[in-house]
Motif scaffolding. Sequence first.
Motif, short mmCIF file in Angstrom:
data_model
loop_
_atom_site.label_atom_id
_atom_site.label_comp_id
_atom_site.label_asym_id
_atom_site.label_seq_id
_atom_site.Cartn_x
_atom_site.Cartn_y
_atom_site.Cartn_z
N GLN A 118 0.83 -1.21 0.00
CA GLN A 118 0.00 0.00 0.00
C GLN A 118 0.87 1.25 0.00
O GLN A 118 0.57 2.22 -0.71
N GLN A 119 1.95 1.24 0.79
CA GLN A 119 2.85 2.39 0.82
C GLN A 119 3.50 2.60 -0.54
O GLN A 119 3.64 3.73 -1.01
N GLU A 120 3.90 1.52 -1.17
CA GLU A 120 4.51 1.61 -2.50
C GLU A 120 3.51 2.17 -3.51
O GLU A 120 3.87 2.99 -4.36
N GLU A 121 2.27 1.71 -3.41
CA GLU A 121 1.23 2.23 -4.30
C GLU A 121 1.03 3.73 -4.10
O GLU A 121 0.89 4.50 -5.05
N ALA A 122 1.04 4.16 -2.83
CA ALA A 122 0.88 5.59 -2.53
C ALA A 122 2.05 6.39 -3.09
O ALA A 122 1.87 7.50 -3.60
N GLU A 123 3.26 5.83 -3.00
CA GLU A 123 4.44 6.50 -3.57
C GLU A 123 4.29 6.67 -5.08
O GLU A 123 4.62 7.71 -5.64
N LEU A 124 3.79 5.63 -5.75
CA LEU A 124 3.62 5.70 -7.20
C LEU A 124 2.56 6.72 -7.58
O LEU A 124 2.68 7.40 -8.60
N GLU A 125 1.50 6.83 -6.77
CA GLU A 125 0.44 7.79 -7.06
C GLU A 125 0.94 9.22 -6.88
O GLU A 125 0.51 10.13 -7.59
N ARG A 126 1.84 9.44 -5.92
CA ARG A 126 2.38 10.78 -5.68
C ARG A 126 3.22 11.26 -6.84
O ARG A 126 3.39 12.44 -7.04
N GLY A 127 3.75 10.37 -7.60
CA GLY A 127 4.56 10.74 -8.75
C GLY A 127 6.04 10.69 -8.41
O GLY A 127 6.43 10.48 -7.26
N PRO A 128 6.86 10.93 -9.43
CA PRO A 128 8.31 10.86 -9.18
C PRO A 128 8.79 12.03 -8.33
O PRO A 128 8.26 13.13 -8.41
N THR A 129 9.79 11.76 -7.53
CA THR A 129 10.37 12.81 -6.71
C THR A 129 11.33 13.64 -7.57
O THR A 129 12.00 13.08 -8.45
N PRO A 130 11.38 14.94 -7.35
CA PRO A 130 12.28 15.76 -8.16
C PRO A 130 13.74 15.39 -7.88
O PRO A 130 14.08 15.08 -6.74
#
Length: 196
Positions: A118-130
């Motif tokens: 779930q955390q990984e999914e949330a990271e993917l939804e947030r988009g790439p980090t600059p």
Amino acid sequence: APEQAARMKKLQEQEKRQKVEFRKRMEQEVSQFIQATGEPRRRFQPMNKIERSILHDVAEVAGLTSFSFGDDEDSRYVMVFKKEFAPSDEELDAYRRGEEWDPARAEERRRLRELAAQQEEAELERGPTPPGPPNDYKDKYRHLIGSDAAKAAARTMEANKAYGCVPVANKRDTRSIEEAMNEIRAKKRLRQAEDE
């Protein structure tokens, strides 16, 4: 030679008799296991490859699931499971590692894996980090410059607007580009004239 052949035949018959006796004993143990109501699985003592294959065959005929576990040939053993208590992949992995199966611990691991997913999914939804440095240079060099000095330096720093431009006063050659090119061409012509 005839004596040796007779001994070999006798040994083969003895082995065959031992295998038949072992199979009968395993069939009795498996039938007792099937009749035992509170026992979902049974672990047998370590045995050699032939005995394990016989036990696997007996379990298959009886409609049970069987697996071998253990690292080396001397310590490998067979576990037989009733069909309604068939082991999960996690349970089999635990037995392969030589651990006892603990359903509560397995449930905890499964819950942690779901949480990580779930955390990984949330990271993917947030988009790439600059892209950028993993930390701030002020934090990295705080022990050298202190926190106030870095802020003061950042406030007073100004960009050099004349970056890349050299003032005429600092140049050695004060001629313009056209004058320098004309002088070079004149020297070339003079050299060519002398060569001719």
